[in-house]
Design an enzyme around this catalytic site. Structure first.
Site, PDB file in Angstrom:
ATOM      1  N   ARG A  66       0.783  -1.270   0.000  1.00 36.39           N
ATOM      2  CA  ARG A  66       0.000   0.000   0.000  1.00 36.39           C
ATOM      3  C   ARG A  66       0.798   1.295   0.000  1.00 36.39           C
ATOM      4  NH1 ARG A  66      -3.865  -3.142  -1.738  1.00 36.39           N
ATOM      5  NH2 ARG A  66      -5.059  -4.250  -0.169  1.00 36.39           N
ATOM      6  N   HIS A 181      -3.028 -11.764 -12.761  1.00 32.40           N
ATOM      7  CA  HIS A 181      -4.318 -11.923 -12.085  1.00 32.40           C
ATOM      8  C   HIS A 181      -5.300 -12.284 -13.186  1.00 32.40           C
ATOM      9  CE1 HIS A 181      -7.424 -10.692  -8.978  1.00 32.40           C
ATOM     10  NE2 HIS A 181      -8.127 -10.928 -10.073  1.00 32.40           N
ATOM     11  N   HIS A 235      -2.639 -16.959  -7.735  1.00 32.41           N
ATOM     12  CA  HIS A 235      -3.828 -17.372  -6.968  1.00 32.41           C
ATOM     13  C   HIS A 235      -4.875 -18.125  -7.804  1.00 32.41           C
ATOM     14  CE1 HIS A 235      -4.910 -13.473  -8.558  1.00 32.41           C
ATOM     15  NE2 HIS A 235      -4.497 -12.777  -7.533  1.00 32.41           N
ATOM     16  N   ASP A 306      -0.640 -13.277  -1.046  1.00 32.51           N
ATOM     17  CA  ASP A 306      -1.537 -12.232  -1.543  1.00 32.51           C
ATOM     18  C   ASP A 306      -2.005 -11.345  -0.385  1.00 32.51           C
ATOM     19  OD1 ASP A 306      -3.047 -10.626  -3.150  1.00 32.51           O
ATOM     20  OD2 ASP A 306      -4.602 -12.112  -3.575  1.00 32.51           O
TER      21      ASP A 306
END
Ligand code: DOR
Length: 443
Positions: A66, A181, A235, A306
């Protein structure tokens, strides 16, 4: 007499490439210099590892920290603090920050911010976008960059490469690993009416359904083959994709997450509500079973966390205004050790998935195994320790874990980064010594 070691770790069971051996490890100038009996050797410091297992340092190749941007959720110091407490020695950080990491200046900014504040070694992904596609070949080779990240489906942040033409432009530019992703954005948009005016969070895997994931992964594999580009599918959540990926081992590597290996719908949504909401979603048990089968079959190359922190207040918003993502960097190893204690995987497979796997996928230089000449990165674990994962233990600024209250067997007891003991017995030590990870030049 030879020069003294900076550190000798003695009396532990050391997980070498050949398997576990009883041995001491001698460290000098941040590197492993000797493995064997070092009882008489001079050393500036000694670490008693009796009853502990010394693993190669755990590498988490998918975290969101972040910074810059919404640092009220996390920053590079708090994120790597959680990593060190969880036994992780290196992290690869994702580009969906604000601004996104899509330029040379943004990469330089992240590296500067990490200096003196990161508790673990680190590298940053460069985010793919239609605007920077042609430049990725240069950006991916900058020091401190681990590879490219492409979002084919919208998630947290603004990064998106949705259509075949732009996916092709990204794949055609450069040669390092493109991590993806994989959710089909066209289908996500088409189906958003299912939830957009409010719905129960248990609809999340219905909106972002199996077909959304499979369609995207099929497109990705077709285009990757066309462009002779190696991709790393992040993922993976569906049985159907695992079947597909098993047939493309020459071009695609595979990551799975502890969240998807541990939780299942509908139970997780009933119990955790939006605190189980993430992209791609947690699905029914048949998919969880297929992920384990893919681990057993060698289709899965690594496990990442993740780690995607959001505050409790943000997560408590009514679905679908609640953001997607779960914390995970600190619980990655405890959850895997617990699965191991329950007989779900062997220690050899755990090491393959958390150290050797990431090193192989990304061409990491000098990490991923306990061997002479490699970085002295070690995760020391007590395989028998009985502990409870709690929110109070979580260092993330967001302050919560979906696994609060879970009893586990197996716990990280120390984290050693290039010879520096940065965590011991749940406490941080020394100072933030993290440095950029290095990569092989030729890949
Ligand atoms: O659930 C998710 N959260 N999935 C992503 O792809 C992004 C992540 C985040 O950054 O919050």
């Amino acid at each position: 007499m030879s020069e003294p070691f900076d550190l000798v770790i003695h009396g532990g069971t050391v997980f070498t490439p050949g398997g576990p051996v009883s041995a001491d490890i001698g460290v000098r100038a941040g590197k492993t210099e000797a493995i064997g009996s070092l009882a008489g050797a001079a050393a500036a410091a000694r670490f008693d590892a009796a009853h502990l297992t010394v693993l190669p340092g755990v590498i988490d190749e998918q975290v969101h920290f972040r910074e810059p941007g919404p640092v009220h959720k996390e920053d590079l110091e708090t994120g790597t603090r959680g990593a060190a407490l969880g036994g992780v020695t290196a992290v690869f950080e994702m580009p969906n920050t604000d601004p996104p990491t899509t330029t040379e200046a943004a990469i330089a900014d992240k590296l500067a911010r990490a200096k003196g504040r990161a508790w673990t070694d680190h590298a940053f992904y460069v985010g793919a976008s239609p605007e920077n596609a042609a430049e990725l070949g240069r950006l991916e080779r900058l020091p401190g960059v681990c590879g490219v990240k492409m979002f084919m489906g919208s998630s947290t942040g603004s990064l998106l490469v949705a259509d075949d033409e732009n996916v092709s432009r990204v794949l055609a530019s450069g040669s390092r690993r493109v991590t993806v992703h994989s959710e089909d954005d066209m289908r996500l948009q088409e189906r958003s009416a299912l939830v957009k005016d409010g719905a129960d969070v248990s609809m999340h895997p219905e909106w972002r359904d199996v077909e959304t994931a499979v369609r995207s992964t099929e497109r990705l594999l077709r285009l990757a083959r066309q462009h002779h580009r190696r991709v790393h599918v992040l993922h993976v959540t569906t049985a159907e994709e695992m079947e597909l990926l098993a047939r493309h081992r020459d071009i695609a590597t595979v990551e799975v997450l502890p969240q998807h290996l541990t939780l299942a719908a509908p139970e997780c949504y009933q119990r955790l509500g939006t605190f189980a909401q993430m992209n791609p979603p947690i699905r029914e048990a048949r998919h969880r079973d297929a992920l384990w089968a893919a681990i057993d079959a060698g289709v899965v190359d690594c496990v990442g966390s993740d780690h995607a922190p959001h505050t409790r207040e943000e997560k408590a918003r009514p679905y679908p205004r609640s953001p997607s993502g779960l914390t995970g960097v600190q619980t990655l190893l405890p959850l895997l050790l617990d699965h191991m204690a329950r007989g779900r995987l062997t220690l050899a497979r755990l090491v393959d998935l958390t150290s050797a796997g990431p090193a192989r996928i990304f061409g990491i230089a000098g990490k991923g195994r306990v061997a002479k000449g490699y970085d002295a990165d070690f995760t020391l674990v007590d395989l028998k320790a009985k502990r409870t994962i709690t929110n109070a233990w979580i260092a993330s600024r967001s302050g919560w874990t979906a696994f609060d209250g879970m009893d586990v067997t197996g716990w990280p007891k120390a984290t050693i980064v290039r010879g520096h003991i940065v965590m011991r017995d749940d406490a941080l030590l020394d100072k933030p010594v993290g440095a950029p990870v290095r990569f092989q030049e030729t890949l």
